[in-house]
Enzyme design. Structure first.
Site, short mmCIF file in Angstrom:
data_model
loop_
_atom_site.label_atom_id
_atom_site.label_comp_id
_atom_site.label_asym_id
_atom_site.label_seq_id
_atom_site.Cartn_x
_atom_site.Cartn_y
_atom_site.Cartn_z
N ASP A 65 0.89 -1.15 0.00
CA ASP A 65 0.00 0.00 0.00
C ASP A 65 0.94 1.21 0.00
O ASP A 65 2.09 1.09 0.40
CB ASP A 65 -0.82 -0.09 1.29
CG ASP A 65 -1.52 1.18 1.64
OD1 ASP A 65 -2.22 1.70 0.77
OD2 ASP A 65 -1.37 1.63 2.78
N ASP A 91 -0.92 -0.23 6.07
CA ASP A 91 -1.13 0.37 7.39
C ASP A 91 -2.54 0.06 7.88
O ASP A 91 -2.90 0.40 8.98
CB ASP A 91 -0.91 1.88 7.35
CG ASP A 91 -1.86 2.58 6.39
OD1 ASP A 91 -2.58 1.89 5.65
OD2 ASP A 91 -1.87 3.82 6.39
N ASP A 121 -7.36 -0.98 4.18
CA ASP A 121 -6.89 -2.20 3.52
C ASP A 121 -6.90 -3.45 4.39
O ASP A 121 -6.26 -4.44 4.06
CB ASP A 121 -5.54 -2.00 2.82
CG ASP A 121 -4.51 -1.34 3.68
OD1 ASP A 121 -4.57 -1.53 4.89
OD2 ASP A 121 -3.63 -0.66 3.13
P1 ADP Z 1 -3.59 4.29 -0.15
O1 ADP Z 1 -4.00 3.06 -0.87
O2 ADP Z 1 -2.53 5.03 -0.89
O3 ADP Z 1 -3.22 4.05 1.28
P2 ADP Z 1 -6.30 5.14 0.55
O4 ADP Z 1 -7.08 4.01 -0.01
O5 ADP Z 1 -6.14 5.22 2.01
O6 ADP Z 1 -4.85 5.26 -0.16
O7 ADP Z 1 -6.96 6.50 0.04
C1 ADP Z 1 -7.10 6.71 -1.35
C2 ADP Z 1 -7.47 8.10 -1.69
O8 ADP Z 1 -8.79 8.39 -1.25
C3 ADP Z 1 -6.61 9.14 -1.07
O9 ADP Z 1 -5.43 9.38 -1.79
C4 ADP Z 1 -7.55 10.36 -1.09
O10 ADP Z 1 -7.52 10.96 -2.36
C5 ADP Z 1 -8.90 9.75 -0.86
N1 ADP Z 1 -9.28 9.80 0.55
C6 ADP Z 1 -9.42 8.75 1.37
N2 ADP Z 1 -9.81 9.14 2.60
C7 ADP Z 1 -9.87 10.48 2.56
C8 ADP Z 1 -10.19 11.51 3.54
N3 ADP Z 1 -10.50 11.21 4.80
N4 ADP Z 1 -10.18 12.78 3.13
C9 ADP Z 1 -9.86 13.10 1.85
N5 ADP Z 1 -9.54 12.21 0.91
C10 ADP Z 1 -9.54 10.92 1.24
MG MG Z 2 -3.15 3.37 3.30
#
Ligand code: ADP
Ligand code: MG
Length: 621
Positions: A320, A513, A517
């Site tokens: 991730d 983390d 996921d």
């Molecule tokens: P990663 O797989 O890189 O860990 P996430 O799945 O956690 O990313 O989040 C993916 C995307 O969703 C983020 O890059 C953001 O654009 C959006 N996102 C998720 N949660 C939030 C939040 N609380 N506020 C704003 N944007 C969010």
């Molecule tokens: Mg993440």
């Protein structure tokens, strides 16, 4: 040594002395040899009574064929045939081996219970009048103020609100450098405070704190058995009876042909002693136990023997991005309002909407706005992989990525550049965007390099926009990356990778983390969670937890598991080879009882010593 072990040692010594006395008598009075030989029964019963009792218990409980039974039959047989000395010797050395083995197991338990020392005994709770009470950590509520004096263990997770000190995290992370904590630092329970008293406001109950969770994981870790381990258990269930019938065959058939009963029965008994599977039954669980203990001392929690085994077979690892490859500690780079809107309002709306988010993006956006009133905030929805929808003062607001905007039916020109862009709308009006950037963890580069050396392929799957994902992946030299994935897409992707595996012995890991996921952590062969940053759900779902979020612990874990599997294989090959050779010798009459005992106990001792090599923790180079 425990009391039981001391008793066993005493019995061994007393019986050895008796044995020598009887042997001496026999030598001095050769004319009474026949009678004196019966005196050998004294050392025999001193050292072997326990084994005979256990064998009898086994017979009564219906689980006849175990090591005790093998030893009892072999030695009683020897005595009945008049081979007193051999009978005593077999029992004697068998008990020496047992003692040795119980000592080694105790030692490896010790290494795990050293870890148990992280268990805090009390918390100094500060009441409203400024008095300090010592309380059981389990009774301390969230939000209580506790004092941790130098030399004391931090009993539960919290935030430092007063004081400046160093804490020793080595029991948890294997990191020997102390960590500096000051006002606002998050404190992890289980660490020892070193230099000055600190005041902590608790943020979790004891049972949810890091220390309690680790203890639970470690306690349960030996329950999940590795494949080789359960194989050995099953193996000895068939092996031992097979050997017994083999011995019976060896005692009867050739005797009927040659009419030389004594020789063949003795050979059959020797065969029984040699084939005792103790070396395998003992040394293999011991190796896994040692491997898990050693890993935990390096700050890697492996939840079971099966997971340790799987780590050695890792062929691919999927990362991730946010919070795993990168620190997950964002910084706001710029806030750009659209025509006619103010930067202030843009930031305020974003901060309020993110009030309850646990996502690293939410944490940075609400920083500085913690004291705003939340009464005007309603209907907050966090949509994984998209962002937040909420109502502020009755107007709908959205804070998130382009996907969220698209699903709201709002068309926005995408903004390029480095970092993650968060778009904000209020009442379907575009208020502007906030660009935040996240630094790649310093250990990540080295970790990816080490994984390549270990021939593990790397892949990045992220919910962030493809542009940002590309920058990070290319910067790290990871050729395969995919962005804009929702949690379900990540699961599908990993499932596809799982279905493309060439063999069952290829394992695919996912490291994350846990924010968005946890499902994919569960689905992959080996789920690896970041312990310090990661969410509780991730730590639950994962098979391996990195206590200090250092990705270099992944190649280290692979090395530990490979070493463990190598030791296990060495032990299996070595014991089976020696046993096979001895069995052949015994069947043709070249090996006598003495041989048999030495080979059996010798193999066991060597295998156990080999297994205890796992107790020494490996370190990051
Ligand atoms: P990663 O797989 O890189 O860990 P996430 O799945 O956690 O990313 O989040 C993916 C995307 O969703 C983020 O890059 C953001 O654009 C959006 N996102 C998720 N949660 C939030 C939040 N609380 N506020 C704003 N944007 C969010
Ligand atoms: Mg993440």
């Amino acid at each position: 040594m425990t009391k039981k072990q001391k008793k066993a040692l005493n019995r061994i010594i007393v019986s050895a002395v008796c044995f020598l006395i009887v042997a001496l008598l026999k030598h001095l009075f050769p004319e009474f040899e026949g009678w004196i030989s019966f005196l050998f029964l004294i050392p025999y019963f001193i050292v072997g009574l326990e084994v005979l009792e256990d064998a009898w218990k086994g017979i009564k409980n219906g689980s006849v064929f175990d090591e005790n039974f093998l030893m009892a039959v072999a030695t009683i047989g020897a005595v009945l045939l008049g081979e007193f000395q051999e009978g005593v010797a077999v029992m004697f050395f068998y008990q020496v081996g047992e003692l040795f083995q119980s000592y080694a197991v105790g030692k490896s338990r010790q290494s795990i219970s050293d870890l148990m020392d992280i268990c805090p005994e009390f918390a100094n709770v500060l009441d409203e009048d400024g008095n300090i009470h010592e309380e059981d950590p389990e009774d301390v509520p969230v939000g209580a103020l506790i004092i941790v004096r130098p030399g004391e263990r931090i009993p539960m997770d919290g935030i430092v609100i007063e004081g400046d000190s160093n804490v020793d995290t080595s029991a948890l992370t294997g990191e020997s450098k102390p960590l500096h904590v000051k006002l606002g630092s998050e404190d992890i329970s289980g660490c020892v405070n070193e230099s000055a008293a600190i005041k902590i406001k608790t943020t979790k109950l004891y049972e949810d704190s890091t220390v309690a969770r680790i203890l639970e994981l470690v306690e349960n870790s030996s329950m999940k058995k590795a494949k080789v381990e359960s194989f050995i258990t099953r193996f000895s269930r068939y092996y031992t009876p097979a050997v017994c019938y083999g011995a019976l065959f060896l005692a009867i058939i050739p005797s009927l042909i040659t009419s030389d009963w004594k020789t063949w029965i003795l050979r059959a008994l020797t065969f029984l002693v040699i084939s005792c599977p103790c070396a395998l039954v003992i040394s293999i669980p011991l190796s896994f136990f040692g491997g898990i203990g050693g890993a935990s001392r390096s700050g890697i929690l492996v939840k079971g023997g099966n997971d340790l085994e799987a780590l050695s077979q890792m062929s691919k690892i999927v990362f991730d991005k946010t919070g795993t490859l990168t620190e997950g500690r964002f910084q706001i780079v710029e806030a750009v309002p659209s025509e006619g809107n103010s930067e202030e309002h843009l930031l305020w709306v974003a901060a309020l909407a993110e009030s309850y988010s646990t996502h690293p993006i939410g944490e940075i956006l609400r920083k500085g706005y913690e004291n705003e009133s939340r009464d005007i905030l309603h209907n907050v929805q966090e949509i994984a992989g998209h962002g937040i929808r909420a109502e502020i003062n009755g107007s709908p607001v959205s804070v998130g990525n382009l996907k969220l905007m698209r699903s709201d039916g709002i068309l926005i020109e995408p903004v390029d550049g480095i970092g993650t862009v968060v778009y904000v709308t209020e009442n379907k009006n575009y208020l502007g965007y906030i660009r935040i950037a996240d630094a790649v963890r310093t250990d990540t580069y080295k970790a990816i390099e080490e994984l390549k050396e270990l021939q593990v392929e790397t892949v990045v799957l992220s919910g962030d926009d493809s542009n940002t994902v590309r920058q990070v992946a290319e910067g790290l030299g990871i050729p395969s990356y995919y962005g804009e994935l929702l949690p379900v897409d990540k699961v599908q992707h990993v499932e596809k990778l799982l279905s493309e595996k060439l063999s069952e012995n290829e394992k695919i890991a996912f490291a994350g983390d846990g924010i968005n996921d946890a499902p994919v952590l569960m689905r992959s062969d080996i789920g690896i969670a970041m312990g310090a940053m990661g969410s509780d759900a991730a730590i639950e779902a994962a098979d391996v937890v990195l206590m200090d979020d250092n990705l270099r612990k992944i190649p280290l874990a692979i090395r530990i598991s490979k070493k463990c599997m190598r030791i296990v294989k060495e032990n299996i090959a070595f014991s089976l080879l020696v046993k096979a050779l001895c069995l052949v010798f015994a069947a043709v009459g070249y090996a006598n009882m003495w041989w048999a005992v030495f080979s059996d106990v010798g193999v066991m001792i060597i295998a156990v010593i080999n297994a205890t090599r796992m107790l020494k923790p490996l370190k990051i180079e």
